[in-house]
Design an enzyme around this catalytic site. Structure first.
Site: not given
Length: 660
Positions: A108, A181, A438
């Site tokens: 990520d 994220h 996600s």
């Protein structure tokens, strides 16, 4: 590998040097050598250099660089792990010791190591001795920032840099997260319990990962370079390193354009991981619920879509004042702790594009510093972007509630990144609400960590089967899970096998297991060439004597290719994973136009590990395609093996679908 060379890396570099000599061009830049996901390397090559390389001895395949896009306080209880939803006796959380001794690798945007979600105060045991990973030093990141929770942190950026991408000055050339994220997905999977967490008052409670005692290793392969895209060479390098380090589970909340498996780096990397016993879960993409829109669809990957949970965030807007004031309640994540008084409201009355706040319809002169009222018609995101770009203070949208579906998951964030500005006040947060697939993938990664801790001998396919065959397809109102945003009843093309149920998956009774050789036979059945299969599997001269499209998968699908009738027979093998003798009888639910025949109709199993085979013949006749061009469902039913005198039920969807 030629005899003079001891290591593949030296051989590859020698080959690259020879290309320069053979063509008279400059030496090509070597990026990575891969030793686990494949025997190969990535390099920057001109068309002429590539042509010469393809003619060298030992060459199998080459494919161009591609770029991937990125696709909690409530969900543990919603999944039945805690609170009133926990199973009698405590369920999978205590049984797994909350994911103890399992390491989850996250590919990520990096990690914010100071977040309380990555603290190790509650972990007494040392890092597993088998762990070979490390925490790499880099910009604003020291190896000492890792601990018994965050056991590894690395970054891979050579592919991004070589492709011409320029890292944002706000990002870090290190494992540290800039975007948020990566911290969010990692803490969703295995974050420590952090009390008093919220997003400006919303989702207040204890934020905890699905497997709070599991360890996390971050592999940063996504950088802020104007697009937040990730180079395929970097993602493959991250997966290669994760295999070498010894992760048990991989989670990737990103995806590349769908191509054949032999040119899809996630499919290639995941196959290598699967052969090592590593479970790989990936997000299904954010292209909606239409047919043929998922990414990461290789059958050795567990592909996860997003669902809603039983929680909404609301706010009240009061228009006017005094006796004529009117209060309206609606969904919102506008900071609850930042109340607004006496604000001006703008509405583009008389101009349809301004009323709908469509792209480029508003002007800064009209809306700067004001709240903007917008009517339905365009996507919520577009309206918000339009208002924000013109200096609007906030947006109030009148629309059908189904257009406002939110799957907001609270998890760790980067505290130095501004999340919004209200007036002259810039707001920052340690915990953020996000939606999308996600967030779905790390939830399943956490569930897998729990199951892996309870059943360390189960294969990745057995774990996937346990989750699929115990999933549920009805919501908390006992209606079939709906497909959003349409609000119509969903089908297995929308919800797959159903919604994961971790406590039930811990004790599925039977599983459909799949070995690496079975996937090779599947690739042969797809008519992949020997070179293509070698590129995916790393196996030289693979045999296709057992070519077969019928994987031992926990679902059954009949494809209707330019027809509305078809018959197909499937063969499956079930393995008893319970600790005792068992007998199961079959139960089939089939709609009109589908006939299902199962042979035999009862299966008797010996002890743990006992196997039994059966066949399923599905006859689909005169099925009509819906009027919606994007709905490819024909019809569907379910096959369940029910334990005689016991509680286990092993369920699989049976689907007919029209070819694209």
């Amino acid at each position: 590998m030629p005899a003079p060379f001891v290591e593949h890396d030296a051989w590859y570099r020698s080959v690259l040097s020879s290309l320069a000599a053979a063509t008279g061009e400059g030496a090509p830049e070597h990026l990575y050598t891969y030793t686990h996901v494949m025997h190969g390397f990535s390099a920057a090559l001109t068309a002429r250099l590539l042509e010469v390389l393809q003619g060298t001895a030992g060459h199998v395949a080459a494919f161009p660089a591609t770029f991937a896009r990125l696709h909690t306080t409530r969900t543990p209880e919603f999944l039945g792990l805690s609170g009133g939803g926990a199973a009698a006796g405590g369920g999978v959380w205590p049984a797994s010791r909350y994911g103890d001794d399992v390491i989850i690798g996250i590919m990520d945007t990096g990690v914010w190591p100071e977040s309380e979600s990555f603290g190790d105060a509650g972990i007494q045991k040392p890092v597993p001795a088998r762990w070979k990973g490390a925490c790499e030093a880099g910009a604003a990141f020291k190896p000492s920032m890792c601990n018994r929770k965050l056991v590894g942190a690395r970054s891979s950026s050579k592919g991004m840099k070589q492709s011409g991408g320029t890292m944002s000055s706000d990002d870090y050339d290190s494992p540290r997260d800039y975007y948020g994220h990566g911290s969010h997905t990692a803490s969703t999977a295995a974050g420590a319990a952090v009390g008093g967490s919220s997003y400006f008052g919303y989702a207040n409670g204890t934020a905890t990962g699905i497997a709070p005692m599991a360890s996390v290793a971050m592999y940063k392969a996504v950088f802020s370079n104007g697009t937040m895209e990730s180079a395929s060479a970097d993602v493959l390098a991250a997966m290669d390193q994760a295999i070498a380090d010894g992760v048990d589970v991989m989670s990737l909340s990103l995806g590349f354009p769908e191509t054949s498996y032999d040119t899809n780096v996630i499919a290639i990397g995941a196959f290598a991981a699967m052969q090592k016993g590593i479970f790989v879960t990936c997000s299904a993409g954010n292209d909606g619920s239409d047919g043929y829109t998922i990414t990461n669809g290789a059958p050795w990957i567990t592909t996860v879509g997003a669902s809603s949970i039983d929680r909404d965030f609301t706010a009240t807007v009061t228009l006017g004042s005094g006796g004529g004031a009117r209060s309206i309640h609606g969904k919102s994540v506008y900071p609850a702790s930042t109340a607004i008084y006496s604000a001006n409201l703008y509405y583009g009355h008389g101009n349809k594009t301004k009323q709908k706040c469509t792209y480029s319809s508003l002007s800064r002169k009209d809306v700067a510093g004001k709240f903007v009222f917008c009517t339905g018609g365009e996507s919520i995101g577009e309206k918000m972007d339009e208002v924000q770009s013109d200096g609007g203070r906030g947006v109030i949208i009148a629309t059908d509630l189904k257009d406002l579906l939110q799957v907001d998951i609270l998890a760790a964030w980067v505290p130095n990144k501004e999340v919004m500005e209200i007036g002259n006040q810039k707001l920052f947060t340690k915990y953020m609400l996000l939606s999308g697939t996600s967030m779905a993938s790390p939830h399943v990664a956490g569930v897998v960590a729990l199951l892996r801790s309870v059943h360390p001998d189960w294969s990745p396919a057995a774990i996937r089967s346990a989750m699929m065959t115990t999933a549920y397809v009805k919501d908390n109102a006992n209606d079939v899970i709906v497909s959003m945003p349409s609000g119509s009843p969903g089908t297995p093309l929308d919800f797959g096998s159903g919604h994961v149920s971790p406590n039930q998956a811990m004790d599925p009774g039977l599983v459909y297991d799949v070995a690496a050789d079975d996937y090779v036979s599947f690739l042969c059945g797809l008519h992949y060439s020997s070179r293509q299969i070698t590129a995916i599997t790393g196996r030289r001269n693979p045999s296709c004597a057992g070519a077969n499209l019928d994987l031992n998968y926990p679902s059954f699908m009949v494809i209707l290719n330019r027809t509305n009738s078809a018959t197909r027979t499937f063969r499956r093998v079930l393995t008893n994973v319970a600790g005792s003798l068992a007998k199961y009888s079959v139960s089939v639910t089939a709609p009109p136009g589908m006939k299902v025949t199962v042979t035999p109709q009862t299966l008797s199993f010996g002890g743990k590990g006992s196997k039994q085979a059966f066949t399923v013949t599905v006859q689909v006749s005169q099925v009509k395609k819906g009027s919606d061009d994007y709905n490819y469902i024909g019809n569907y039913g379910f096959l369940s093996w029910k334990e005689v005198g016991g509680s286990h039920v092993v369920t699989s969807p049976i689907v007919s679908a029209f070819a694209q």
